[in-house]
Design a protein around this motif. Sequence first.
Motif, PDB file in Angstrom:
ATOM      1  N   GLU A  60      15.956  36.066 -32.280  1.00 56.30           N
ATOM      2  CA  GLU A  60      15.898  37.596 -32.593  1.00 56.30           C
ATOM      3  C   GLU A  60      17.136  38.244 -32.194  1.00 56.30           C
ATOM      4  OE1 GLU A  60      12.336  40.705 -32.251  1.00 56.30           O
ATOM      5  OE2 GLU A  60      13.227  40.336 -30.529  1.00 56.30           O
ATOM      6  N   ILE A  61      17.726  39.188 -32.713  1.00 48.60           N
ATOM      7  CA  ILE A  61      18.916  40.089 -32.691  1.00 48.60           C
ATOM      8  C   ILE A  61      18.504  41.495 -32.426  1.00 48.60           C
ATOM      9  CG2 ILE A  61      21.005  40.974 -33.543  1.00 48.60           C
ATOM     10  CD1 ILE A  61      20.992  37.976 -32.703  1.00 48.60           C
ATOM     11  N   GLY A  62      18.949  42.300 -31.145  1.00 51.09           N
ATOM     12  CA  GLY A  62      18.485  43.486 -30.824  1.00 51.09           C
ATOM     13  C   GLY A  62      19.965  44.190 -30.649  1.00 51.09           C
ATOM     14  N   ASN A  63      19.680  45.519 -30.747  1.00 50.29           N
ATOM     15  CA  ASN A  63      20.835  46.635 -30.775  1.00 50.29           C
ATOM     16  C   ASN A  63      21.125  46.767 -29.045  1.00 50.29           C
ATOM     17  OD1 ASN A  63      22.590  48.877 -30.650  1.00 50.29           O
ATOM     18  ND2 ASN A  63      21.899  49.464 -32.831  1.00 50.29           N
ATOM     19  N   HIS A  64      22.427  46.755 -28.831  1.00 46.10           N
ATOM     20  CA  HIS A  64      22.703  47.181 -27.487  1.00 46.10           C
ATOM     21  C   HIS A  64      23.891  48.266 -27.437  1.00 46.10           C
ATOM     22  CE1 HIS A  64      22.421  46.341 -23.138  1.00 46.10           C
ATOM     23  NE2 HIS A  64      23.571  45.651 -23.026  1.00 46.10           N
TER      24      HIS A  64
END
Length: 273
Positions: A89-93
């Motif tokens: 999963e790719i999240g926003n940072h």
Amino acid sequence: MKKLILLSIGLTHIFFGTDLIGQENKAIQWPDGNTVAISLTWDDARDSQVLVGTPILDKYEVKATFYVVPSSVERELESWKSAVLNGHEIGNHTLLHPCSESYSWSRDNAIEDYSLNRMRKELIEANGEIKKLLGVIPKEFAYPCGNIYLGRDNEIKSYVPVVRELFSTGRVYDDISSNDRDLDHARLSCVIMDDRDFNSIKSQIEESRKQGKWLILGGHEIGSKETNTGLLTNTEMLEELLEYIKNPANKIWAAPVGEIASYIRANKKTLVR
């Protein structure tokens, strides 16, 4: 009369999920007979996460959540694309990873200089950049340096409402607790796994199990002690952890943040043990 009162209290506990002092039991009933849930997460899109970390995770078939800064993804773009294809999963940072001006390395991009409008704009822009690079629009977010406030002096404000508006979850950093079913999903707790050995992490897992909670672990670099540059998830510890997670006898559900959060939202009314 005393016996009748105790019986009444006991029935209340059985039917309404409370303990003897009237506090609601917030343990979560996990699927497939599991007794604890774990999400493995890493921040910043550091190169070692896809050069060293994801091959290890893939070997054990455990999916993680990576909170990325778009400009960092570009350095190892093909490896990041492979991570997405393999189910991570790719999240926003954020777009620029603002942090406190207390750190010399962030003074040119201090969170104290941000407004809510600027943060909202950059979060949306970061999502757009990540979509261009990796083909996914992040639904999960992690606060850089764990900061949930921006601005300075009398203008300090929480940007949790902005995160709640734009994302399904927001994850803080350097907490000491795991998550129960009622925790605000825009402020999920996370426990550091950098620079720790397996036994200390195992103790954290077992404490979360006692309470029927969701443990989110957070890290940065992934590598060996010989390459330690600080904030390092040691590969030896990671392998031990993954072996422990994958042992069916340990009844652990390991999944990305978004998957577990979705499960809690879908089943919240029936999660009391």
